[in-house]
Design a protein around this motif. Structure first.
Motif, PDB file in Angstrom:
ATOM      1  N   VAL A  13       0.862  -1.184   0.000  1.00 53.51           N
ATOM      2  CA  VAL A  13       0.000   0.000   0.000  1.00 53.51           C
ATOM      3  C   VAL A  13       0.895   1.230   0.000  1.00 53.51           C
ATOM      4  CG1 VAL A  13      -1.853   1.242   1.173  1.00 53.51           C
ATOM      5  CG2 VAL A  13      -1.710  -1.261   1.349  1.00 53.51           C
ATOM      6  N   GLY A  14       0.798   2.019  -1.075  1.00 50.97           N
ATOM      7  CA  GLY A  14       1.613   3.227  -1.182  1.00 50.97           C
ATOM      8  C   GLY A  14       2.760   3.010  -2.144  1.00 50.97           C
ATOM      9  N   ALA A  15       2.779   3.800  -3.212  1.00 48.31           N
ATOM     10  CA  ALA A  15       3.846   3.659  -4.217  1.00 48.31           C
ATOM     11  C   ALA A  15       4.817   4.827  -4.132  1.00 48.31           C
ATOM     12  CB  ALA A  15       3.245   3.561  -5.609  1.00 48.31           C
ATOM     13  N   GLY A  16       5.181   5.236  -2.903  1.00 51.40           N
ATOM     14  CA  GLY A  16       6.297   6.174  -2.750  1.00 51.40           C
ATOM     15  C   GLY A  16       7.586   5.398  -3.013  1.00 51.40           C
ATOM     16  N   PHE A  17       8.737   5.976  -2.646  1.00 54.30           N
ATOM     17  CA  PHE A  17       9.989   5.270  -2.966  1.00 54.30           C
ATOM     18  C   PHE A  17      10.124   3.975  -2.163  1.00 54.30           C
ATOM     19  CE2 PHE A  17      10.934   9.382  -4.845  1.00 54.30           C
ATOM     20  CZ  PHE A  17      11.376   8.952  -6.084  1.00 54.30           C
ATOM     21  N   GLY A  18       9.488   3.904  -0.980  1.00 52.11           N
ATOM     22  CA  GLY A  18       9.521   2.662  -0.212  1.00 52.11           C
ATOM     23  C   GLY A  18       8.695   1.570  -0.893  1.00 52.11           C
ATOM     24  N   ALA A 164       3.263   0.828   3.099  1.00 52.16           N
ATOM     25  CA  ALA A 164       4.292   1.850   2.820  1.00 52.16           C
ATOM     26  C   ALA A 164       3.536   3.137   2.545  1.00 52.16           C
ATOM     27  CB  ALA A 164       5.137   1.417   1.622  1.00 52.16           C
ATOM     28  N   ASP A 165       2.623   3.464   3.475  1.00 51.89           N
ATOM     29  CA  ASP A 165       1.660   4.536   3.190  1.00 51.89           C
ATOM     30  C   ASP A 165       2.081   5.896   3.735  1.00 51.89           C
ATOM     31  OD1 ASP A 165       1.183   3.543   5.739  1.00 51.89           O
ATOM     32  OD2 ASP A 165      -0.987   3.660   5.620  1.00 51.89           O
ATOM     33  N   GLY A 166       3.358   6.055   4.005  1.00 52.44           N
ATOM     34  CA  GLY A 166       3.934   7.379   4.206  1.00 52.44           C
ATOM     35  C   GLY A 166       3.610   8.057   5.526  1.00 52.44           C
ATOM     36  N   PRO A 167       3.967   9.342   5.606  1.00 60.42           N
ATOM     37  CA  PRO A 167       3.837  10.050   6.888  1.00 60.42           C
ATOM     38  C   PRO A 167       2.402  10.151   7.396  1.00 60.42           C
ATOM     39  CG  PRO A 167       4.627  11.521   5.143  1.00 60.42           C
ATOM     40  CD  PRO A 167       4.583  10.165   4.554  1.00 60.42           C
ATOM     41  N   LYS A 168       1.422  10.086   6.497  1.00 62.41           N
ATOM     42  CA  LYS A 168       0.024  10.172   6.953  1.00 62.41           C
ATOM     43  C   LYS A 168      -0.595   8.792   7.106  1.00 62.41           C
ATOM     44  CE  LYS A 168      -0.602  14.604   4.740  1.00 62.41           C
ATOM     45  NZ  LYS A 168      -1.317  15.371   3.748  1.00 62.41           N
ATOM     46  N   ILE A 308       4.839  -2.380   8.482  1.00 63.56           N
ATOM     47  CA  ILE A 308       4.917  -1.050   7.889  1.00 63.56           C
ATOM     48  C   ILE A 308       6.387  -0.719   7.648  1.00 63.56           C
ATOM     49  CG2 ILE A 308       2.753  -0.236   8.902  1.00 63.56           C
ATOM     50  CD1 ILE A 308       4.315   1.435  10.791  1.00 63.56           C
ATOM     51  N   ILE A 309       6.604   0.015   6.572  1.00 61.81           N
ATOM     52  CA  ILE A 309       7.976   0.397   6.221  1.00 61.81           C
ATOM     53  C   ILE A 309       8.006   1.872   5.826  1.00 61.81           C
ATOM     54  CG2 ILE A 309       8.579  -1.934   5.422  1.00 61.81           C
ATOM     55  CD1 ILE A 309       8.546  -0.770   2.523  1.00 61.81           C
ATOM     56  N   GLY A 310       9.201   2.393   5.653  1.00 60.50           N
ATOM     57  CA  GLY A 310       9.368   3.761   5.156  1.00 60.50           C
ATOM     58  C   GLY A 310       8.864   4.785   6.160  1.00 60.50           C
ATOM     59  N   GLY A 324      13.908   8.827   1.847  1.00 60.67           N
ATOM     60  CA  GLY A 324      13.675   7.971   0.687  1.00 60.67           C
ATOM     61  C   GLY A 324      14.627   6.780   0.717  1.00 60.67           C
ATOM     62  N   ALA A 325      15.879   7.058   1.051  1.00 54.19           N
ATOM     63  CA  ALA A 325      16.889   5.992   1.076  1.00 54.19           C
ATOM     64  C   ALA A 325      16.570   4.954   2.154  1.00 54.19           C
ATOM     65  CB  ALA A 325      18.263   6.605   1.328  1.00 54.19           C
ATOM     66  N   GLN A 326      16.127   5.422   3.328  1.00 56.70           N
ATOM     67  CA  GLN A 326      15.810   4.472   4.406  1.00 56.70           C
ATOM     68  C   GLN A 326      14.587   3.642   4.039  1.00 56.70           C
ATOM     69  OE1 GLN A 326      17.750   3.769   7.122  1.00 56.70           O
ATOM     70  NE2 GLN A 326      19.133   5.084   5.956  1.00 56.70           N
TER      71      GLN A 326
HETATM   72  C1  FAD Z   1      10.518  18.683   1.362  1.00 57.92           C
HETATM   73  C2  FAD Z   1      11.085  17.304   1.554  1.00 57.92           C
HETATM   74  C3  FAD Z   1      12.348  17.016   1.049  1.00 57.92           C
HETATM   75  C4  FAD Z   1      12.897  15.735   1.236  1.00 57.92           C
HETATM   76  N1  FAD Z   1      14.123  15.464   0.719  1.00 57.92           N
HETATM   77  C5  FAD Z   1      14.633  14.217   0.829  1.00 57.92           C
HETATM   78  C6  FAD Z   1      15.878  13.895   0.226  1.00 57.92           C
HETATM   79  O1  FAD Z   1      16.533  14.731  -0.381  1.00 57.92           O
HETATM   80  N2  FAD Z   1      16.331  12.609   0.321  1.00 57.92           N
HETATM   81  C7  FAD Z   1      15.598  11.643   0.961  1.00 57.92           C
HETATM   82  O2  FAD Z   1      16.044  10.474   0.983  1.00 57.92           O
HETATM   83  N3  FAD Z   1      14.433  11.934   1.542  1.00 57.92           N
HETATM   84  C8  FAD Z   1      13.917  13.184   1.488  1.00 57.92           C
HETATM   85  N4  FAD Z   1      12.731  13.477   2.055  1.00 57.92           N
HETATM   86  C9  FAD Z   1      12.010  12.424   2.768  1.00 57.92           C
HETATM   87  C10 FAD Z   1      11.374  11.491   1.778  1.00 57.92           C
HETATM   88  O3  FAD Z   1      10.602  12.209   0.858  1.00 57.92           O
HETATM   89  C11 FAD Z   1      10.482  10.488   2.474  1.00 57.92           C
HETATM   90  O4  FAD Z   1      11.119  10.011   3.627  1.00 57.92           O
HETATM   91  C12 FAD Z   1      10.198   9.328   1.537  1.00 57.92           C
HETATM   92  O5  FAD Z   1       9.534   9.810   0.401  1.00 57.92           O
HETATM   93  C13 FAD Z   1       9.363   8.263   2.237  1.00 57.92           C
HETATM   94  O6  FAD Z   1       8.960   7.316   1.287  1.00 57.92           O
HETATM   95  P1  FAD Z   1       7.733   6.377   1.587  1.00 57.92           P
HETATM   96  O7  FAD Z   1       7.594   5.517   0.384  1.00 57.92           O
HETATM   97  O8  FAD Z   1       7.878   5.749   2.908  1.00 57.92           O
HETATM   98  O9  FAD Z   1       6.489   7.371   1.736  1.00 57.92           O
HETATM   99  P2  FAD Z   1       5.824   8.371   0.684  1.00 57.92           P
HETATM  100  O10 FAD Z   1       6.776   8.804  -0.355  1.00 57.92           O
HETATM  101  O11 FAD Z   1       5.131   9.403   1.486  1.00 57.92           O
HETATM  102  O12 FAD Z   1       4.756   7.463  -0.054  1.00 57.92           O
HETATM  103  C14 FAD Z   1       3.588   7.035   0.587  1.00 57.92           C
HETATM  104  C15 FAD Z   1       2.567   6.792  -0.498  1.00 57.92           C
HETATM  105  O13 FAD Z   1       1.441   6.132   0.059  1.00 57.92           O
HETATM  106  C16 FAD Z   1       0.285   6.642  -0.552  1.00 57.92           C
HETATM  107  N5  FAD Z   1      -0.821   6.357   0.349  1.00 57.92           N
HETATM  108  C17 FAD Z   1      -1.015   6.825   1.607  1.00 57.92           C
HETATM  109  N6  FAD Z   1      -2.117   6.317   2.163  1.00 57.92           N
HETATM  110  C18 FAD Z   1      -2.654   5.500   1.229  1.00 57.92           C
HETATM  111  C19 FAD Z   1      -3.815   4.694   1.217  1.00 57.92           C
HETATM  112  N7  FAD Z   1      -4.632   4.630   2.265  1.00 57.92           N
HETATM  113  N8  FAD Z   1      -4.089   3.977   0.101  1.00 57.92           N
HETATM  114  C20 FAD Z   1      -3.240   4.034  -0.970  1.00 57.92           C
HETATM  115  N9  FAD Z   1      -2.147   4.802  -1.008  1.00 57.92           N
HETATM  116  C21 FAD Z   1      -1.843   5.518   0.067  1.00 57.92           C
HETATM  117  C22 FAD Z   1       0.583   8.121  -0.709  1.00 57.92           C
HETATM  118  O14 FAD Z   1      -0.253   8.705  -1.685  1.00 57.92           O
HETATM  119  C23 FAD Z   1       2.046   8.096  -1.105  1.00 57.92           C
HETATM  120  O15 FAD Z   1       2.229   8.039  -2.484  1.00 57.92           O
HETATM  121  C24 FAD Z   1      12.175  14.742   1.924  1.00 57.92           C
HETATM  122  C25 FAD Z   1      10.899  15.032   2.425  1.00 57.92           C
HETATM  123  C26 FAD Z   1      10.362  16.299   2.255  1.00 57.92           C
HETATM  124  C27 FAD Z   1       8.992  16.595   2.803  1.00 57.92           C
END
Ligand code: FAD
Length: 434
Positions: A13-18, A164-168, A308-310, A324-326
């Motif tokens: 769940v969630g197609a961010g970088f994680g 992998a649904d991110g900060p929210k 949960i990851i990321g 993103g890297a973590q």
């Molecule tokens: C301004 C800024 C600059 C940054 N710069 C860097 C940097 O230079 N290098 C670095 O490594 N990190 C950086 N970061 C941190 C980095 O962006 C995040 O730590 C990273 O993107 C986390 O990846 P993730 O896949 O865990 O979450 P996210 O990228 O937040 O992806 C989560 C995904 O889940 C989806 N989602 C959420 N809930 C649901 C749901 N219920 N159903 C379906 N989809 C859902 C969201 O739409 C989102 O696409 C930065 C952050 C910010 C805010």
């Protein structure tokens, strides 16, 4: 890479970088993957991101380097220096963008959406089933597997679910039965991405940004710093200003910004910085509130099939330059543990948690300590030892090979888990709640 013979299915769940890295790494090992994302396309993933070698090497290895080469074509590929300035414009230090020449294929930067699209296309090529524009509303932790319910009421089942649904993250509350624990970090970011115009390239004040070489400059002031990037042969520009902020965080953390507010934070800054903001269309500036979340006690659901990851697990502040890297390190470790455990989901998730927990949370904390290095800077000290201003690229962070470490530590950790041992003297193998 050996392919698993056991047809284990995984929902991400969630197609961010994680999430996307998990999809790629799991498909590379032969697992069935469904990737669910509520955004409709890669453009929604934002403006600028950097990956230092611990994260970049993961992408750089995909398809024998093809993905890394594609990212370099779109992103920062001929930056020579990282330049540090005092807020008033005095240059205090510079260091090479690449510490080692071989980092060229391991260190990436550029437009998030463009890098994301390259990775997404690769996940699809590998056969991941990708459902964009679908939001998960419920996580179901079942006895023998896991499931998610989509907002349209459809329920999808799998052997494992990766949130992998991110900060929210809603998984954080639902799976662990926790209250929403986000707190305002006390800081926010103005961020902007723009395309160079003649008013910028012919601008006397900004000429050092648009030289044909990719540029990365940092200005540091008390409780505020600014980064400016220019890349793609002068075409793309991005800047971010991190500053103190006491705005309450409610449902939205991201707002359109007013230039007049941005100027208040950089009044005493280099005229270069003021002119760059001046030349930025107001509609391109976002006011993004930074959220802090304390580490969780565990990343695994009570019945053991959801993790949960990321950022959902460790919500990184941008000043760690590592979120993103973590998230991608989590993904690689998880996929490799699944393979090493012979597709034993419960064992693999627990092993991943033990290998990743301490490192991810320590790097998470770096977001605060890195920020403070800049925001409480003593300029007399920096005059004596300018290198102290740089500080972010610690070897233990960026010279870490997650695949190698996972292979090295998995056997002992799996043995501990199977024998019911809570932890060993080795910190690495301590269970999460320690
Ligand atoms: C301004 C800024 C600059 C940054 N710069 C860097 C940097 O230079 N290098 C670095 O490594 N990190 C950086 N970061 C941190 C980095 O962006 C995040 O730590 C990273 O993107 C986390 O990846 P993730 O896949 O865990 O979450 P996210 O990228 O937040 O992806 C989560 C995904 O889940 C989806 N989602 C959420 N809930 C649901 C749901 N219920 N159903 C379906 N989809 C859902 C969201 O739409 C989102 O696409 C930065 C952050 C910010 C805010």
């Amino acid at each position: 890479m050996t392919i698993s013979n056991k047809p284990v299915s995984v929902i991400i769940v969630g197609a961010g970088f994680g999430g996307i890295a998990a999809a790629i790494e799991l498909r590379q090992r032969g697992y069935e993957v469904t990737l669910i994302e509520k955004y409709t396309d890669s453009k929604q993933f934002g403006d600028i991101i950097d990956f230092f070698p611990n994260g970049g090497a993961i992408m750089g290895a995909w398809d024998n380097g093809r993905i890394g080469r594609e990212i370099l074509r779109e992103g920062i590929d001929n930056c020579e220096k990282l330049e540090f300035y005092k807020y008033d414009g005095k240059k205090v230090y510079e260091e090479p963008w690449l510490e080692e020449p071989e980092d060229y294929y391991k260190q990436f930067g550029g437009h998030r959406g463009e890098i994301h699209l390259i990775c997404l296309n690769y996940a699809k090529e590998l056969g991941a089933v990708v459902k964009f524009g679908s939001a998960v509303s419920r996580y179901l932790d079942l006895d023998d597997r896991a499931a998610v319910e989509l907002e349209n009421g459809e329920i999808l089942y799998a052997d494992a679910v990766i949130a992998a649904d991110g900060p929210k993250s809603i998984a954080r509350q639902q799976v662990f039965n926790l209250p929403d624990t986000k707190v305002n970090s006390g800081y926010a970011i103005y961020r902007a991405f723009l395309t160079t115009t003649p008013d910028i390239s012919d601008n006397e004040l900004l000429k050092d940004l648009v030289t044909g070489k990719d540029k990365l400059k940092v200005w540091i002031g008390s409780h505020v710093h600014m980064l400016a990037y220019c890349w793609n042969n002068n075409r793309d520009i991005a800047w971010v200003i991190t500053h103190k902020d006491d705005h309450e965080i409610e449902d939205s953390w991201s707002f359109p910004a007013k230039k007049s507010d941005v100027f208040k934070y950089i009044e005493k800054f280099d005229p270069f910085c003021i002119e760059l903001v001046n030349q930025t269309p107001e509609t391109s500036i976002i006011d993004y509130k930074l959220v802090w979340r304390d580490p969780l006690e565990t990343w695994i659901s009570p019945k053991g099939h959801i993790t949960i990851i990321g950022d959902a697990a460790h919500c990184h502040l941008p000043t760690s330059a590592q979120g993103g890297a973590q998230a991608m390190e989590d993904a690689v470790c998880l996929a490799e543990c699944l393979k090493l455990s012979d597709s034993n989901v419960k064992l693999a998730l627990k092993a991943m948690e033990r290998i990743r927990f301490n490192r991810a949370n320590l790097v998470h904390q770096l977001g605060i300590s890195n920020r403070d290095v800049w925001h409480y800077v003593d300029w007399d000290e920096i005059e004596k030892d300018p290198k102290k201003i740089s500080g972010m690229r610690y070897d233990w962070v960026i010279r870490y090979d997650v695949l190698k470490e996972t292979r090295k530590h998995y056997p002992a950790i799996a043995e501990d888990i199977i024998s019911g041992k809570e932890g060993t003297v080795e910190e690495l193998s301590l269970p999460a709640r320690h």
